[in-house]
Design a protein around this motif. Structure first.
Motif, PDB file in Angstrom:
ATOM      1  N   LYS A   1      45.050  -3.421  13.596  1.00  0.00           N
ATOM      2  CA  LYS A   1      45.237  -4.831  13.256  1.00  0.00           C
ATOM      3  C   LYS A   1      45.746  -5.587  14.482  1.00  0.00           C
ATOM      4  O   LYS A   1      46.575  -5.099  15.234  1.00  0.00           O
ATOM      5  CB  LYS A   1      46.258  -4.947  12.118  1.00  0.00           C
ATOM      6  CG  LYS A   1      46.159  -6.241  11.365  1.00  0.00           C
ATOM      7  CD  LYS A   1      46.970  -6.157  10.081  1.00  0.00           C
ATOM      8  CE  LYS A   1      46.949  -7.478   9.352  1.00  0.00           C
ATOM      9  NZ  LYS A   1      47.560  -8.559  10.086  1.00  0.00           N
ATOM     10  N   GLY A   2      45.231  -6.773  14.693  1.00  0.00           N
ATOM     11  CA  GLY A   2      45.673  -7.560  15.835  1.00  0.00           C
ATOM     12  C   GLY A   2      44.926  -7.277  17.113  1.00  0.00           C
ATOM     13  O   GLY A   2      44.965  -8.075  18.042  1.00  0.00           O
ATOM     14  N   PHE A   3      44.222  -6.144  17.160  1.00  0.00           N
ATOM     15  CA  PHE A   3      43.483  -5.781  18.370  1.00  0.00           C
ATOM     16  C   PHE A   3      42.377  -6.779  18.709  1.00  0.00           C
ATOM     17  O   PHE A   3      42.257  -7.188  19.868  1.00  0.00           O
ATOM     18  CB  PHE A   3      42.921  -4.365  18.194  1.00  0.00           C
ATOM     19  CG  PHE A   3      42.131  -3.856  19.351  1.00  0.00           C
ATOM     20  CD1 PHE A   3      42.769  -3.313  20.444  1.00  0.00           C
ATOM     21  CD2 PHE A   3      40.752  -3.926  19.344  1.00  0.00           C
ATOM     22  CE1 PHE A   3      42.033  -2.853  21.513  1.00  0.00           C
ATOM     23  CE2 PHE A   3      40.012  -3.468  20.400  1.00  0.00           C
ATOM     24  CZ  PHE A   3      40.661  -2.929  21.492  1.00  0.00           C
ATOM     25  N   PRO A   4      41.560  -7.202  17.703  1.00  0.00           N
ATOM     26  CA  PRO A   4      40.491  -8.159  18.031  1.00  0.00           C
ATOM     27  C   PRO A   4      41.016  -9.451  18.639  1.00  0.00           C
ATOM     28  O   PRO A   4      40.427  -9.961  19.597  1.00  0.00           O
ATOM     29  CB  PRO A   4      39.823  -8.434  16.685  1.00  0.00           C
ATOM     30  CG  PRO A   4      40.164  -7.290  15.845  1.00  0.00           C
ATOM     31  CD  PRO A   4      41.492  -6.818  16.289  1.00  0.00           C
TER      32      PRO A   4
ATOM     33  N   ALA B   1      30.976  -6.219  26.543  1.00  0.00           N
ATOM     34  CA  ALA B   1      31.838  -5.053  26.398  1.00  0.00           C
ATOM     35  C   ALA B   1      32.949  -5.333  25.395  1.00  0.00           C
ATOM     36  O   ALA B   1      33.260  -4.494  24.536  1.00  0.00           O
ATOM     37  CB  ALA B   1      32.425  -4.662  27.755  1.00  0.00           C
ATOM     38  N   ALA B   2      33.530  -6.535  25.465  1.00  0.00           N
ATOM     39  CA  ALA B   2      34.610  -6.868  24.528  1.00  0.00           C
ATOM     40  C   ALA B   2      34.083  -6.918  23.102  1.00  0.00           C
ATOM     41  O   ALA B   2      34.753  -6.475  22.162  1.00  0.00           O
ATOM     42  CB  ALA B   2      35.235  -8.207  24.905  1.00  0.00           C
ATOM     43  N   ALA B   3      32.850  -7.431  22.935  1.00  0.00           N
ATOM     44  CA  ALA B   3      32.280  -7.512  21.590  1.00  0.00           C
ATOM     45  C   ALA B   3      32.115  -6.128  20.990  1.00  0.00           C
ATOM     46  O   ALA B   3      32.509  -5.860  19.847  1.00  0.00           O
ATOM     47  CB  ALA B   3      30.931  -8.223  21.645  1.00  0.00           C
ATOM     48  N   PHE B   4      31.566  -5.188  21.764  1.00  0.00           N
ATOM     49  CA  PHE B   4      31.318  -3.869  21.196  1.00  0.00           C
ATOM     50  C   PHE B   4      32.605  -3.064  21.074  1.00  0.00           C
ATOM     51  O   PHE B   4      32.741  -2.235  20.187  1.00  0.00           O
ATOM     52  CB  PHE B   4      30.263  -3.130  22.012  1.00  0.00           C
ATOM     53  CG  PHE B   4      28.916  -3.778  21.911  1.00  0.00           C
ATOM     54  CD1 PHE B   4      28.343  -3.993  20.673  1.00  0.00           C
ATOM     55  CD2 PHE B   4      28.241  -4.205  23.019  1.00  0.00           C
ATOM     56  CE1 PHE B   4      27.120  -4.610  20.547  1.00  0.00           C
ATOM     57  CE2 PHE B   4      27.019  -4.833  22.907  1.00  0.00           C
ATOM     58  CZ  PHE B   4      26.462  -5.029  21.671  1.00  0.00           C
ATOM     59  N   LEU B   5      33.564  -3.353  21.966  1.00  0.00           N
ATOM     60  CA  LEU B   5      34.873  -2.713  21.829  1.00  0.00           C
ATOM     61  C   LEU B   5      35.527  -3.145  20.530  1.00  0.00           C
ATOM     62  O   LEU B   5      36.127  -2.333  19.813  1.00  0.00           O
ATOM     63  CB  LEU B   5      35.743  -3.122  23.015  1.00  0.00           C
ATOM     64  CG  LEU B   5      36.761  -2.114  23.519  1.00  0.00           C
ATOM     65  CD1 LEU B   5      36.056  -0.864  23.964  1.00  0.00           C
ATOM     66  CD2 LEU B   5      37.534  -2.707  24.665  1.00  0.00           C
ATOM     67  N   ASN B   6      35.368  -4.427  20.213  1.00  0.00           N
ATOM     68  CA  ASN B   6      35.885  -4.947  18.949  1.00  0.00           C
ATOM     69  C   ASN B   6      35.284  -4.222  17.769  1.00  0.00           C
ATOM     70  O   ASN B   6      35.982  -3.845  16.837  1.00  0.00           O
ATOM     71  CB  ASN B   6      35.520  -6.423  18.820  1.00  0.00           C
ATOM     72  CG  ASN B   6      36.692  -7.306  19.073  1.00  0.00           C
ATOM     73  OD1 ASN B   6      37.823  -6.843  18.979  1.00  0.00           O
ATOM     74  ND2 ASN B   6      36.442  -8.538  19.385  1.00  0.00           N
ATOM     75  N   SER B   7      33.964  -4.043  17.794  1.00  0.00           N
ATOM     76  CA  SER B   7      33.339  -3.412  16.635  1.00  0.00           C
ATOM     77  C   SER B   7      33.633  -1.926  16.617  1.00  0.00           C
ATOM     78  O   SER B   7      33.548  -1.297  15.573  1.00  0.00           O
ATOM     79  CB  SER B   7      31.846  -3.672  16.632  1.00  0.00           C
ATOM     80  OG  SER B   7      31.235  -2.947  17.652  1.00  0.00           O
ATOM     81  N   LEU B   8      33.982  -1.353  17.768  1.00  0.00           N
ATOM     82  CA  LEU B   8      34.275   0.085  17.783  1.00  0.00           C
ATOM     83  C   LEU B   8      35.665   0.375  17.244  1.00  0.00           C
ATOM     84  O   LEU B   8      35.830   1.210  16.351  1.00  0.00           O
ATOM     85  CB  LEU B   8      34.144   0.611  19.217  1.00  0.00           C
ATOM     86  CG  LEU B   8      34.198   2.117  19.399  1.00  0.00           C
ATOM     87  CD1 LEU B   8      33.029   2.768  18.696  1.00  0.00           C
ATOM     88  CD2 LEU B   8      34.169   2.482  20.859  1.00  0.00           C
ATOM     89  N   ILE B   9      36.691  -0.309  17.773  1.00  0.00           N
ATOM     90  CA  ILE B   9      38.044   0.009  17.325  1.00  0.00           C
ATOM     91  C   ILE B   9      38.766  -1.165  16.702  1.00  0.00           C
ATOM     92  O   ILE B   9      39.857  -1.012  16.190  1.00  0.00           O
ATOM     93  CB  ILE B   9      38.904   0.587  18.476  1.00  0.00           C
ATOM     94  CG1 ILE B   9      38.597  -0.137  19.770  1.00  0.00           C
ATOM     95  CG2 ILE B   9      38.710   2.064  18.612  1.00  0.00           C
ATOM     96  CD1 ILE B   9      39.333   0.424  20.947  1.00  0.00           C
TER      97      ILE B   9
END
Lengths: 150, 497, 112
Positions: free
Chosen positions: B28-31, B15-23
């Protein structure tokens, strides 16, 4: 869309204009009937992405990018994956991961078998946009990094 | 319901991986934040599951509510928990390190997405109780790691990634072929059920053939010596945090863990397989360290040492005695600590000085005290100097060799250890002591990189304490018991449903 | 039995292609052949003589079906193969961009 210098000949363009909607519709049909007949999210997703690739081949890249560009495809890809995981995780609320907690309904009807059609739709998002991305990235190879997965 | 912890090991990273690629690419800094939080949560849950396991014994999770022989199951026994703690602890520290380190690359979010996918894949391999599910997760981790090796898209990186991808794919095909043979023989894919069917049917040529395919496939994934050619290219080419992850945990979860699980729990360890593992282990141990001696590239040297240290692990496990298995598993844990630390050190040196060539470094001790001291700790650990963790596990392995009358292997282990020491003396001498040769204005690395290196060094120093009875009962004993039980795995799993 | 043997032959052709060919694209084709050989073998393992398509439909009873499980698994493995092939092809294209050649004997920056 009708720039005569871009893409293929007039014959191909005319035929494409006639058939591309049907291909898209067929893909959606395969996705939505995945739980009652052979097919499902992956096969339907491939057909949906083929309809966009078809436009790209016939009319050139610009025409296809007017409809779907890389940003939107990438957005849909991540969205499909998130949707899939979310549906699977909701099952944990009623007991188990991936639990099919909806009513199963009558076999061989369109609205049946609980969550499986929803999974199919999520997969079709992922596959359609993922395959489209793979094709445009391999054709253009403009953006520097590549991270395509299923 | 405590059992609901098990799928979290897969849900959180994916979930974290796809959340990263989504937003992630928009903010900036979110990943950074998402992956740090996700890996911290994983580390926390895995440490918690150590106590959970002590309380309730082996846990089996029925995915989708289907009972195991039909549905896919997730199994958490001693060995699984041991691997999960190792994986997620290192993953958290690496993710913290990459906050600063990855700033020089563009597209941080792609890096973090792939990184989390690898973690999800590894957790899936470790926790899965189903043969084909294990294969799928193995492929997720492998494909993401091919992309990560090519992340820099320079000449060397692409070449290494191509080599790695081709060899990895062939290995996966062999693994799938082994699964096909086992499926055709037993008509089941669940590991516990498969073990039961195999016990009923007795030995057969097909099982032996499948064993050979698995040994080839997983041997290639874990870079044992005849199959090691990809590792010295692939591991140094990736960015430093990824090198640390590939060398520290990926080859162990995809290779060594799978070998243990399949050969001990499913196929049942026969004398022939144990002998084979010992030969491969001894060969890797000596070959790896000999090849490392002539290296001047810091990361390449470390990659060769990975081959050698994996040899120790496989040798210990191949002995098949309780002490040998304990030593092998403990060395697996220790190696993941100090090898990740060394790769992070090499990354810090590269970050500060811009070179990986030992001949162009020198005199870094005064300028980069944290990096120099932590690398000293790690070098001592890998060479097996007494108070550090590497000493204890190597000692156990050597004692186990002597106890079971394998004097040649004991001698080889001692020689390998001495050669390792000499190799790391060279690293310390040329890299950190001596005169400065490179750039004059070398500065210490940023905060998060320092923090994760210091934490890893502290764990390295204190990991020897895990042998004390207080911790031993919680962490190492369940793991070695699970390996020793062999096909007792099926009793465990079927009893826990 | 002979079909299994033919699968083995196909597998060996793929391995030969990977090991002996010098062109990156041919190596990718070899990988694809190896994957197909394994998939084909998996399908054949689940086959039974005069078996029926394993689709549950209203007017048929469940009798004489071929084993549906390998087919589901092979579908997954085909998808994995697609991802691997796409990734390796992308890497090969970028290798070509950097080195200007597909010949692996000329691509050897890494040694030692």
């Amino acid at each position: 869309m009708d720039d005569p210098k871009k893409g293929m000949t007039l014959i191909v363009k005319t035929i494409t204009r006639l058939t591309v909607g049907l291909i898209l519709l067929f893909g959606i049909y395969i996705v939505s009937h995945g739980h009652v007949s052979p097919g499902g999210g992956f096969a339907g997703g491939v057909i949906i992405s083929l309809s966009f690739i078809h436009i790209m081949l016939a009319f050139g890249e610009e025409a296809a990018f007017k409809k779907v560009n890389q940003g939107i495809a990438s957005l849909f890809e991540s969205f499909g994956a998130i949707l899939f995981i979310t549906i699977a995780a909701i099952g944990m609320g009623s007991g188990y991961f991936f639990l099919n907690f909806l009513r199963k309904g009558e076999p061989f009807k369109l609205f049946s078998s609980g969550l499986i059609p929803l999974y199919n739709i999520a997969i079709s998002f992922k596959v359609a946009s993922g395959l489209f991305m793979i094709v445009i990235l391999l054709m253009l190879l403009k953006i520097p990094k590549k991270g395509e997965k299923q | 319901m405590t059992q609901n912890l098990l799928p979290l090991f897969i849900i959180i990273p994916l979930a974290a991986a796809f959340l990263n690629s989504l937003i992630g690419k928009r903010i900036k800094g979110f990943p950074d934040v998402v992956s740090a939080v996700a890996t911290f949560a994983l580390a926390f849950i895995s440490v918690y599951s150590v106590f959970l396991l002590k309380e309730s014994g082996t846990l089996v999770y029925k995915v989708g509510g289907w009972a195991p022989p039909i549905g896919i199951s997730m199994v958490m026994d001693g060995l699984t928990v041991f691997m999960l703690v190792t994986l997620n602890l290192i993953a958290f520290l690496i993710s913290m390190y990459s906050v600063n380190y990855m700033e020089k690359y563009t597209d941080k979010w792609i890096f973090y997405s792939l990184f989390l996918l690898v973690i999800g894949g590894m957790n899936g391999v470790v926790i899965s109780g189903d043969m084909f599910n294990m294969y799928v997760f193995l492929e997720i981790a492998a494909i993401a790691s091919y992309a990560l090796v090519a992340f820099g898209t320079e000449q060397e990186e692409l070449e290494a990634a191509f080599k790695y991808a081709v060899m990895g794919t062939v290995a996966s095909s062999f693994i799938l072929l082994g699964i096909v043979f086992l499926y055709s023989f037993t008509s089941t894919l669940n590991m516990a059920d498969m073990a039961m069917q195999l016990t009923g049917k007795g030995a057969s040529g097909i099982v032996r053939l499948a064993g050979v395919f698995f040994l080839m496939g997983f041997g290639l994934k874990s870079a044992l010596v005849p199959f090691h050619a990809w590792l010295p290219d692939a591991h140094p080419s990736a960015p430093a945090p990824i090198s640390a992850m590939l060398s520290g945990i990926l080859i162990k979860s995809l290779g060594v863990y799978a070998i243990i699980r399949i050969f001990f729990s499913v196929l049942g360890a026969s004398a022939g397989i144990l002998n084979m593992l010992m030969i491969l282990g001894g060969l890797s141990m000596i070959m790896g360290v000999c090849l490392a001696l002539g290296q001047w590239d810091f990361k390449r040297l470390l990659a060769y040492h990975s081959i050698s240290q994996i040899g120790y692990v496989v040798l210990g496990i191949g002995l098949g005695t309780p002490l040998g298995i304990l030593g092998g598993l403990f060395h697996l844990f220790n190696h993941s600590l100090f090898k990740s630390l060394l790769f992070l050190n090499s990354g810090a040196v590269e970050y500060a000085t811009g070179t990986r060539d030992l001949r162009k470094m020198g005199g870094l001790k005064g300028k980069m005290p944290v990096t120099a001291n932590t690398s000293l700790v790690a070098s001592m650990s890998i060479a097996g100097i007494p108070p550090f963790n590497g000493f204890w596990s190597k000692l156990i392995i050597i004692v186990a060799c002597i106890q079971s009358y394998h004097f040649i292997y004991a001698a080889l282990a001692v020689i390998g250890s001495i050669l390792t020491l000499s190799s790391f003396m060279k690293v310390q001498r040329y890299g950190f002591f001596g005169e400065s040769k490179g750039k004059a204005n070398v500065k210490e690395v940023p905060f998060f990189m320092k923090l994760s290196m210091i934490l890893l060094a502290l764990v390295c120093l204190s990991a020897g304490l895990l042998l004390l009875p207080l911790f031993y009962d919680y962490f190492l004993k369940p793991a070695s018991d699970a390996v020793l039980a062999g096909r007792g795995y099926l009793v465990d799993v079927l009893g826990a449903i | 039995m002979s079909v299994y043997f033919l699968c083995l032959v196909l597998f060996c052709i793929g391995l030969y292609c990977i090991l002996r060919k010098r062109n990156l694209i041919k190596i990718i084709i070899g990988i694809a052949i190896v994957e197909y050989a394994v998939n084909l073998f998996f399908i054949l393992v689940g086959y039974r003589m005069n078996g029926r398509v394993p689709i549950y439909s209203p007017d048929q009873t469940i009798r004489d079906m071929v084993d549906p499980l390998p087919q589901a698994l092979v579908l997954t493995s085909i998808v994995i193969g697609l991802a691997v092939t796409a990734l390796i092809a992308a890497i090969a294209m970028r290798v070509y961009e950097k080195y200007g050649t597909f010949d692996i004997t000329k691509i050897k920056k890494l040694k030692g």
